[in-house]
Design a protein around this motif. Structure first.
Motif, PDB file in Angstrom:
ATOM      1  N   PHE A   8       0.694  -1.514  -0.146  1.00 28.03           N
ATOM      2  CA  PHE A   8       0.033  -0.501   0.075  1.00 28.03           C
ATOM      3  C   PHE A   8       0.629   1.309  -0.133  1.00 28.03           C
ATOM      4  O   PHE A   8       0.488   2.186  -0.860  1.00 28.03           O
ATOM      5  CB  PHE A   8      -0.989  -0.193   1.167  1.00 28.03           C
ATOM      6  N   TRP A   9       1.525   0.807   1.084  1.00 28.26           N
ATOM      7  CA  TRP A   9       2.479   2.765   0.860  1.00 28.26           C
ATOM      8  C   TRP A   9       4.337   2.788  -0.039  1.00 28.26           C
ATOM      9  O   TRP A   9       4.462   3.708  -0.727  1.00 28.26           O
ATOM     10  CB  TRP A   9       3.675   1.832   2.872  1.00 28.26           C
ATOM     11  N   LYS A  16       4.142  10.491  -5.574  1.00 29.22           N
ATOM     12  CA  LYS A  16       4.792  11.277  -5.247  1.00 29.22           C
ATOM     13  C   LYS A  16       6.217  12.125  -5.758  1.00 29.22           C
ATOM     14  O   LYS A  16       6.044  11.422  -5.950  1.00 29.22           O
ATOM     15  CB  LYS A  16       5.206  11.395  -2.936  1.00 29.22           C
ATOM     16  N   THR A  17       6.005  13.117  -5.333  1.00 26.71           N
ATOM     17  CA  THR A  17       7.622  14.228  -5.695  1.00 26.71           C
ATOM     18  C   THR A  17       8.281  13.445  -4.602  1.00 26.71           C
ATOM     19  O   THR A  17       8.494  12.898  -3.471  1.00 26.71           O
ATOM     20  CB  THR A  17       7.298  15.435  -5.733  1.00 26.71           C
ATOM     21  N   SER A  22      10.331  12.453   0.960  1.00 28.85           N
ATOM     22  CA  SER A  22      12.188  13.093   1.754  1.00 28.85           C
ATOM     23  C   SER A  22      11.213  13.447   2.993  1.00 28.85           C
ATOM     24  O   SER A  22      11.810  13.265   3.767  1.00 28.85           O
ATOM     25  CB  SER A  22      13.219  13.941   1.332  1.00 28.85           C
ATOM     26  N   SER A  23      10.768  14.189   2.565  1.00 27.34           N
ATOM     27  CA  SER A  23       9.966  14.616   4.019  1.00 27.34           C
ATOM     28  C   SER A  23       8.999  13.870   4.791  1.00 27.34           C
ATOM     29  O   SER A  23       8.455  14.216   6.165  1.00 27.34           O
ATOM     30  CB  SER A  23       8.762  16.190   4.058  1.00 27.34           C
ATOM     31  N   PHE A  28       0.405  10.876   3.225  1.00 33.17           N
ATOM     32  CA  PHE A  28      -0.544  11.061   1.524  1.00 33.17           C
ATOM     33  C   PHE A  28       0.954  11.960   0.949  1.00 33.17           C
ATOM     34  O   PHE A  28       0.662  13.048   0.817  1.00 33.17           O
ATOM     35  CB  PHE A  28      -1.629  10.971   1.552  1.00 33.17           C
ATOM     36  N   PRO A  29       0.484  12.047  -0.433  1.00 33.43           N
ATOM     37  CA  PRO A  29       0.575  12.806  -1.695  1.00 33.43           C
ATOM     38  C   PRO A  29      -0.870  13.976  -1.832  1.00 33.43           C
ATOM     39  O   PRO A  29      -2.054  13.574  -1.511  1.00 33.43           O
ATOM     40  CB  PRO A  29       0.813  12.327  -2.968  1.00 33.43           C
ATOM     41  N   LYS A  30       0.675  15.825  -1.584  1.00 36.22           N
ATOM     42  CA  LYS A  30      -0.906  16.200  -1.986  1.00 36.22           C
ATOM     43  C   LYS A  30      -1.669  16.291  -3.372  1.00 36.22           C
ATOM     44  O   LYS A  30      -2.323  16.426  -3.776  1.00 36.22           O
ATOM     45  CB  LYS A  30       0.358  17.708  -1.213  1.00 36.22           C
TER      46      LYS A  30
END
Length: 256
Positions: A8-9, A16-17, A22-23, A28-30
């Motif tokens: 899932f992850w 993601k970027t 990294s952050s 979850f991606p914006k």
């Protein structure tokens, strides 16, 4: 359920970027980065590797299931002199460590000039999975009632007609099981492909992914996108055969 968490992850992080990953690797991606998949497909040259894996996997699967079903049918429904010896031969085949035969297979393929071809993978895949396929299908076919064949004989059907029209359709749950097992192994197999295939245009998806990780080590999101692409056919295949697989497990429980 625990096995699903890393998958899932992996899928989530593939959208993601690099900065987002990294952050916060567990956030979850914006905005969904669908271009990661396009970049991974292009950079990893996955159109070639994906096509090669499809050819080798499906051809090996078709040959294995066809030969395995025919062998299982005759072992389960007929009595002949070498029946037990033949069955024992398939059992012994399961005991042989597959990768222990890698060097002899390499030398054989080199001798018969099949090295670095599709056949150098199709033939070993078929041979090594035939034993499990036969044993699973034979166990399913053995407990089928004899009335099925008797009704076919009364209608004038021959041996092969009975097999294709009666036994083969009824064995769909067991066939779904062996198809899924064979597909997963053929699709993910790495070591035989690494040794027996040297041409870039013939390499399979696992080899392509290994090369991609070496080239794009810094881009973890692209790696996860490439791994997700490789996972999609397995998920689709499983979902298509899920009903038959569950029916086979249920039938086996009732018979037991």
């Amino acid at each position: 359920m625990i096995n699903i968490v890393p998958l899932f992850w992996m899928v989530v992080n593939s959208f993601k970027t690099e900065q987002e990953y990294s952050s916060g690797p567990f956030s979850f991606p914006k905005v969904l980065q669908f271009e990661n998949y396009a970049k991974a497909w292009e950079i990893a040259n996955m159109n070639v590797y994906f096509f090669n894996s499809l050819i080798i996997t499906f051809f090996s699967l078709a040959v294995t299931v066809l030969l395995g079903a025919l062998a299982a049918y005759f072992l389960a429904r007929f009595k002949f002199r070498l029946q037990k010896a033949t069955y024992s031969l398939f059992v012994v085949g399961m005991l042989i460590p597959i990768h222990a035969t890698l060097i002899p297979i390499f030398l054989i393929m080199q001798k018969i000039h099949l090295l670095d071809t599709y056949w150098s993978l199709i033939l070993p895949y078929t041979a090594f999975h035939l034993s499990l396929t036969v044993l699973i299908l034979e166990g399913f076919m053995r407990v089928l009632p004899k009335d099925l064949e008797e009704s076919g004989v009364m209608d004038g059907a021959g041996v092969y007609r009975i097999f294709w029209s009666i036994i083969f359709p009824i064995a769909r749950p067991a066939l779904a099981t062996v198809i899924i097992l064979n597909f997963i192994y053929n699709w993910n197999e790495y070591l035989f492909a690494l040794v027996l295939i040297t041409s870039t245009e013939l390499k399979t998806l696992p080899l392509g992914l290994a090369n991609f990780v070496g080239v794009e080590t810094a881009s973890l999101t692209l790696q996860m996108a490439a791994l997700t692409i490789a996972l999609i056919p397995i998920l689709i295949f499983y979902l298509l055969l899920q009903k038959q697989l569950v029916n086979g497990m249920t039938a086996g429980a009732v018979k037991g």
